[in-house]
Design a protein around this motif. Structure first.
Motif, PDB file in Angstrom:
ATOM      1  N   ALA A   1       0.910  -1.124  -0.097  1.00 20.32           N
ATOM      2  CA  ALA A   1       0.112  -0.258  -0.029  1.00 20.32           C
ATOM      3  C   ALA A   1       1.004   1.244   0.004  1.00 20.32           C
ATOM      4  CB  ALA A   1      -0.952   0.091   1.188  1.00 20.32           C
ATOM      5  N   VAL A   2       0.716   2.024  -0.929  1.00 21.66           N
ATOM      6  CA  VAL A   2       1.475   3.041  -1.195  1.00 21.66           C
ATOM      7  C   VAL A   2       0.866   4.475  -0.421  1.00 21.66           C
ATOM      8  CG1 VAL A   2       2.511   4.918  -2.775  1.00 21.66           C
ATOM      9  CG2 VAL A   2       2.426   2.474  -3.223  1.00 21.66           C
TER      10      VAL A   2
ATOM     11  N   PRO B   1     -10.794  -6.579  -2.187  1.00 21.12           N
ATOM     12  CA  PRO B   1      -9.465  -6.964  -2.294  1.00 21.12           C
ATOM     13  C   PRO B   1      -8.229  -5.814  -2.097  1.00 21.12           C
ATOM     14  CG  PRO B   1     -10.261  -6.984  -4.561  1.00 21.12           C
ATOM     15  CD  PRO B   1     -11.396  -6.681  -3.491  1.00 21.12           C
ATOM     16  N   LEU B   2      -9.171  -4.572  -2.294  1.00 21.01           N
ATOM     17  CA  LEU B   2      -8.089  -3.399  -2.317  1.00 21.01           C
ATOM     18  C   LEU B   2      -7.934  -2.846  -0.903  1.00 21.01           C
ATOM     19  CD1 LEU B   2      -8.707  -1.734  -5.687  1.00 21.01           C
ATOM     20  CD2 LEU B   2      -6.860  -3.507  -5.166  1.00 21.01           C
ATOM     21  N   SER B   3      -8.721  -3.512  -0.043  1.00 25.66           N
ATOM     22  CA  SER B   3      -8.871  -3.018   1.389  1.00 25.66           C
ATOM     23  C   SER B   3      -7.401  -2.724   2.048  1.00 25.66           C
ATOM     24  CB  SER B   3      -9.648  -4.086   2.207  1.00 25.66           C
ATOM     25  OG  SER B   3      -9.192  -3.882   3.747  1.00 25.66           O
ATOM     26  N   GLU B   4      -7.298  -1.691   2.927  1.00 27.02           N
ATOM     27  CA  GLU B   4      -6.065  -1.414   3.493  1.00 27.02           C
ATOM     28  C   GLU B   4      -5.447  -2.231   4.556  1.00 27.02           C
ATOM     29  OE1 GLU B   4      -4.673   3.154   3.299  1.00 27.02           O
ATOM     30  OE2 GLU B   4      -7.062   3.038   3.336  1.00 27.02           O
TER      31      GLU B   4
ATOM     32  N   LEU C   1      -9.363   0.957 -15.072  1.00 22.04           N
ATOM     33  CA  LEU C   1      -9.023  -0.368 -14.415  1.00 22.04           C
ATOM     34  C   LEU C   1      -7.490  -0.415 -14.287  1.00 22.04           C
ATOM     35  CD1 LEU C   1     -10.159  -3.443 -14.141  1.00 22.04           C
ATOM     36  CD2 LEU C   1      -9.468  -3.642 -16.628  1.00 22.04           C
TER      37      LEU C   1
ATOM     38  N   LEU D   1      -7.081   1.262 -11.218  1.00 22.81           N
ATOM     39  CA  LEU D   1      -7.702   0.799  -9.914  1.00 22.81           C
ATOM     40  C   LEU D   1      -6.567  -0.171  -9.221  1.00 22.81           C
ATOM     41  CD1 LEU D   1     -10.448   0.298  -8.285  1.00 22.81           C
ATOM     42  CD2 LEU D   1     -10.626  -1.533  -9.875  1.00 22.81           C
TER      43      LEU D   1
ATOM     44  N   PRO E   1      -7.226   8.046  -2.063  1.00 20.21           N
ATOM     45  CA  PRO E   1      -6.186   7.038  -1.725  1.00 20.21           C
ATOM     46  C   PRO E   1      -6.013   6.158  -3.072  1.00 20.21           C
ATOM     47  CG  PRO E   1      -8.288   6.390  -0.843  1.00 20.21           C
ATOM     48  CD  PRO E   1      -8.395   7.995  -1.232  1.00 20.21           C
ATOM     49  N   ARG E   2      -4.723   5.718  -3.341  1.00 21.67           N
ATOM     50  CA  ARG E   2      -4.624   5.104  -4.506  1.00 21.67           C
ATOM     51  C   ARG E   2      -4.256   3.747  -4.205  1.00 21.67           C
ATOM     52  NH1 ARG E   2       0.718   5.112  -6.327  1.00 21.67           N
ATOM     53  NH2 ARG E   2       0.282   4.235  -8.171  1.00 21.67           N
ATOM     54  N   SER E   3      -4.743   2.622  -4.988  1.00 18.16           N
ATOM     55  CA  SER E   3      -3.982   1.384  -4.657  1.00 18.16           C
ATOM     56  C   SER E   3      -2.877   0.829  -5.449  1.00 18.16           C
ATOM     57  CB  SER E   3      -5.228   0.416  -5.138  1.00 18.16           C
ATOM     58  OG  SER E   3      -5.297   0.502  -6.410  1.00 18.16           O
TER      59      SER E   3
END
Lengths: 83, 287
Positions: B6-7, B78-81, B137, B140, B15-17
């Protein structure tokens, strides 16, 4: 002849010109856009943790909004008789 | 094992993934394999419907597929922090928004009122929103240009792959002599048609199928993932109603998939696809 427009897609576009089918397809697109917009806003308003995953909706929503913009422009040109 | 990086976001509101494909991820489980087989089959079924069903049925089924795929993605999150949420479903779940682009493409291609404008502009009407969707996409999923196989290296292999588009175009034209409007009209109309075909058939299709879908499916399901993305690519040609063209496109899809897999670059196959489609639909009819 391509993934975007096959022979069947061309036939469907031909039928799309019939007002009933065109309206039904348009309604499907509008309902999908409204559904995705509502879902996105509900997710953003709820849990901040879901905010990231909610952005997945943008993958479909942004193309749909662009498509809606195109439809509006075409209809306006049609109504105003510009072309 | 690092599953996710996670950047830290500069802007807290956006917030970006960063889900780079080179980050180690666990392979998919058997249950996930089953679920995604069903999803792949549903995408194929929508393409079958394109060939046999009425437009409104195709529209409703495509819209339903988009909603189901995106809802599944959000539920899995799946992109949960939270790091502990990461699991073996991660890699496979990244396929969900990528798969959602396919029914969306079908929906837009039949729903947008493109009949009143010349066929050469259809690609722009549907292609531009889809290109934006593909960019969204990649953003994301945090995919870099290298992740999607855009490697700016032109070696002999890539040039050979690119050149193979020409014989493919000749073979396809000799098999099926298509009646299209792309190759007729004034010179600038032909140029516009060729540009639309190149950008929205050659580049966009390769970006979606070989750039995003294939690498994620491969990391989730191994060789089966490559096969499934090729099956879906072939299925998008079911609407042609020509078994010969379908079989040919399946072979082309396998060839492009293998070329991408071996070289880890889509530059050659994008060029080959551009040469193929422009040669097949614009150049060959004029020869």
């Amino acid at each position: 002849m391509t993934s975007l427009f096959s022979e069947s897609s061309r036939s469907a576009i031909g039928e799309n010109a019939l007002s009933v089918i065109g309206t039904q397809l348009g309604a499907t697109v509008v309902l999908l856009t409204i559904g995705l917009l509502t879902g996105r806003e509900l997710l953003r308003a709820g849990n901040r943790r879901l905010d990231r995953s909610a952005r997945a909706i943008d993958v479909a929503l942004v193309p749909l909004l662009l498509a809606s913009g195109y439809v509006i422009v075409v209809r306006m040109i049609d109504i105003l008789g510009i072309v | 094992m690092t599953i996710r990086s996670a950047v830290p976001s500069v802007d807290n509101d956006t917030p970006r993934s960063d889900v780079r494909l080179d980050i180690a991820r666990e392979p998919a489980t058997r249950a996930e394999l089953l679920i995604f087989t069903v999803y792949f089959l549903c995408i194929v079924a929508i393409e079958v419907l394109t060939a046999v069903a009425r437009p409104e049925i195709i529209g409703i089924s495509s819209a339903t597929a988009v909603i189901v795929l995106l809802t599944h993605f959000i539920v899995i999150d799946p992109l949960s922090e939270s790091e502990d949420k990461a699991s073996s479903r991660d890699m496979a779940s990244l396929l969900l928004p990528a798969l959602a682009l396919l029914p969306l493409m079908r929906l837009l291609s039949i729903a947008l009122p493109t009949r009143d404008i010349p066929e050469r502009y259809w690609f722009f009407v549907v292609g531009i929103p889809m290109l934006v969707g593909a960019y969204g996409l990649a953003r994301l999923l945090g995919l870099s240009l290298r992740d999607v196989g855009v490697v700016p290296v032109l070696n002999r292999t890539q040039l050979l792959i690119a050149a193979s588009g020409a014989p493919l175009a000749v073979i396809a034209y000799l098999m099926i002599q298509p009646e299209t409007s792309y190759s007729s009209g004034r010179w600038w109309e032909i140029v516009i048609a060729a540009f639309g075909l190149a950008l929205f058939s050659g580049v966009l299709e390769e970006l979606i199928f070989r750039g995003v879908l294939q690498p994620i499916a491969e990391r989730a399901f191994g060789p089966l993932g490559i096969a499934s993305s090729t099956v879906v690519f072939t299925a998008t040609y079911l609407g042609e109603k020509s078994p010969l063209l379908l079989a040919f496109m399946m072979l082309v899809g396998c060839y492009f998939a293998l070329a991408t897999y071996r070289t880890r670059s889509i530059v050659g196959v994008v060029a080959a696809h551009v040469i193929f489609v422009v040669g097949f639909l614009v150049v060959m009819p004029n020869v």
